[in-house]
Design an enzyme around this catalytic site. Structure first.
Site, PDB file in Angstrom:
ATOM      1  N   GLN A  27       0.827  -1.204   0.000  1.00 50.42           N
ATOM      2  CA  GLN A  27       0.000   0.000   0.000  1.00 50.42           C
ATOM      3  C   GLN A  27       0.859   1.251   0.000  1.00 50.42           C
ATOM      4  O   GLN A  27       0.626   2.192  -0.749  1.00 50.42           O
ATOM      5  CB  GLN A  27      -0.915   0.009   1.237  1.00 50.42           C
ATOM      6  CG  GLN A  27      -2.088  -0.930   1.131  1.00 50.42           C
ATOM      7  CD  GLN A  27      -2.980  -0.561  -0.029  1.00 50.42           C
ATOM      8  OE1 GLN A  27      -3.609   0.479  -0.037  1.00 50.42           O
ATOM      9  NE2 GLN A  27      -3.007  -1.403  -1.032  1.00 50.42           N
ATOM     10  N   GLU A  49      -3.248   6.160   1.846  1.00 53.79           N
ATOM     11  CA  GLU A  49      -2.830   7.480   1.361  1.00 53.79           C
ATOM     12  C   GLU A  49      -1.619   8.056   2.091  1.00 53.79           C
ATOM     13  O   GLU A  49      -0.899   8.866   1.526  1.00 53.79           O
ATOM     14  CB  GLU A  49      -3.986   8.476   1.481  1.00 53.79           C
ATOM     15  CG  GLU A  49      -5.055   8.307   0.420  1.00 53.79           C
ATOM     16  CD  GLU A  49      -6.317   7.663   0.966  1.00 53.79           C
ATOM     17  OE1 GLU A  49      -6.213   6.849   1.911  1.00 53.79           O
ATOM     18  OE2 GLU A  49      -7.402   7.957   0.449  1.00 53.79           O
TER      19      GLU A  49
END
Lengths: 159, 384
Positions: free
Chosen positions: B283, B350
């Site tokens: 990620q 994020e």
């Protein structure tokens, strides 16, 4: 008014169908195809081989990469009728029985994908690259795999 | 964030202070915007570990001073923060007749590893092997989940699984106690542990009742519970809850052509406990690629006469290819957070992106002495 009916909607009566023989994943297929149908659409829509993905349909993303006579090609930019007699290998055809292709296993081991949409194209491209004998350094792989985009950013894991 | 982090860098150079040192001297122990303490904040560790990894102290801080062949080399760093979101999520947890655990939730998995980590969390809670957990998801007919996004899924659905598991365990123990000749008849919650697909006495693991036996004694009826997991808003109101990160970047700028390459980047993230280091790393490194993309490539170009985008295709809207992505390293700082939620976790999506564009812009300044205050930064901005 002149008859402007679309021949696509009336395939049976349209005399433009052409006989095409393709060997797909080792299986001989005889198809009746309109000359403008892309190899990608033949795989996905006619033969239900949906492992090959349609990304941009413009030859810009690499998601539709398959192997044609051992060479990697963009199936979205390839008219199927032009490949009469060719041998096509798709992601569905690279598995050996129940044994994953070493590249498939490597992609899993390295978590080299997230959503997986570009993965069939990445793997077909990598197989083609290995056959070309050009996967000798990391830089070579990076450069020569750059036609296969990955939006999840799994790039360095894949390479 | 980009503007602040680039301005901090500019300030550091004006003051003659190392950009990292400037941040450490002004390190916020409480959230300056709300004056609330953080539930946890291991940003200092992020700074230290990422700086060590990239060799921050070994660089020559003078802009334009470092070269490698025909390339100018620059180092830059920046900080990133992201809200640690948690949303309500409803879990249906079922012990099946085979003694397996089935979890139903509407959440989807867009490739972030949701399926993997939810299975892990459920297996841990009920003391089952991974293969005995069926995480059934991706269907809006299933119990409620928020959208997959905002780096919130593991905190939302994952924590809800823990809450549902707690209720289910209580139910299982009650049923086990009521079985005829139950060896657990006098046991209370504190006396037992859930492992090997059943309930054992803590002080005598040989006393064990399998989930399957409990379901059989329940006349073959599955044992299930539904629970809406929610964040502890009242408690958390007193805190600022953030994920933190520090990105350190090395860029190479061609002396003649001014082309920019992010040759190396290290991002250290403090996001509480990491459930799965492998998928979490993917990620963050994916986010770092997005950071490179935002800093150097992605740009929607509008034809102002027609009001239309003129590069709405993948050949002209540039995203990084394999050749644009070089050495990316991800570090997870140890961060214990007992306040945030039952699992002590914050999101890992994020946060890997936030600091990257500013770190790259700052590295370009260090390489070239030019501060470019627009994104994306293209080679033509650097031509004399």
């Amino acid at each position: 008014m002149a008859n402007t009916s679309n021949p696509m909607e009336n395939k049976d009566q349209f005399n433009g169908l052409q006989a095409v023989r393709l060997k797909i994943n080792g299986e001989e297929r005889e198809l009746q195809l309109l000359p403008w149908v892309s190899l990608l659409d033949v795989l996905r829509e006619h033969l239900n081989l949906t492992g090959t993905k349609k990304g941009c349909d413009h030859g810009q993303c690499g998601a539709c990469t398959v192997l044609c006579d051992g060479k990697r090609i963009l199936s979205c930019l390839t008219l199927a009728v032009l490949k009469d007699g060719a041998e096509i290998l798709t992601i569905e055809g690279i598995i050996n029985g129940n044994q994953l292709h070493p590249l498939q296993q490597a992609f899993i081991d390295h978590d080299a994908f997230q959503c997986g949409y570009c993965t069939p194209g990445q793997i077909c491209s990598a197989i083609g690259l290995l056959k070309e004998g050009k996967a000798n350094t990391r830089e070579e792989v990076q450069e020569l795999m750059s036609g296969n985009l990955c939006r999840c950013g799994a790039n360095n894991l894949a390479v | 964030m980009h503007a602040i982090e680039c301005t901090m860098d500019e300030l550091a150079y004006k003051l003659g202070i190392d950009p990292l040192d400037l941040r450490l001297r002004n390190y916020a122990e409480v959230d300056p915007s709300t004056e609330k303490p953080f539930t946890s904040k291991a940003l200092r560790e992020c700074y230290q570990q990422a700086a060590n990894q990239i060799g921050w102290s070994e660089r020559n801080p003078e802009p334009g001073s470092m070269t490698r062949g025909n390339k100018l080399v620059g180092y830059g760093m920046a900080t990133g923060v992201w809200d640690a979101y948690q949303f309500p999520s409803r879990i249906e947890a079922i012990i099946t007749n085979e003694g397996k655990l089935k979890i139903n939730n509407a959440v989807t998995d867009i490739g972030t590893g949701t399926f993997t980590v939810m299975t892990q969390i459920a297996a841990d809670e009920l003391g089952l092997p991974i293969e005995d957990v069926i995480f059934s998801y991706g269907d809006s007919k299933k119990p409620f989940s928020m959208f997959q996004g905002g780096s919130s899924m593991t905190s939302s659905t994952g924590v809800a699984i823990v809450m549902a598991a707690k209720v289910l365990k209580k139910k299982l123990l009650e049923k086990a106690k009521k079985m005829s000749n139950s060896p657990l008849v006098d046991a209370v919650e504190e006396d037992v542990t859930f492992r090997n697909g059943g309930i054992s006495l803590l002080h005598d693991p040989s006393v064990h009742i399998s989930f399957q036996a409990i379901v059989t004694a329940n006349k073959g009826q599955v044992i299930k519970t539904t629970k809406m997991g929610k964040p502890h808003l009242l408690k958390l109101r007193k805190y600022s809850k953030m994920t933190h990160a520090a990105s350190f970047v090395e860029v190479e700028v061609d002396k003649d052509l001014k082309t920019i390459t992010v040759s190396r980047a290290v991002t250290a993230v403090a996001a509480g406990k990491i459930i799965n280091p492998k998928t979490a790393r993917s990620q963050i490194s994916g986010s770092m690629v997005w950071g490179i993309s935002k800093a150097l490539q992605e740009e929607s170009v509008i034809d102002e006469n027609l009001g239309k985008y003129i590069n709405a295709n993948l050949a002209e809207y540039h995203i990084p290819t394999h050749a644009d992505v070089h050495q990316l390293e991800v570090i997870f700082a140890d961060e214990k957070d007992d306040l945030i939620n039952e699992l002590g976790i914050k999101g890992v999506g994020e946060i890997g992106l936030v600091a990257m564009p500013a770190a790259i812009a700052n590295a370009i300044f260090h390489a070239t002495g030019k501060r470019i205050n627009k994104l994306p930064i293209h080679f033509d901005e650097l031509l004399e």
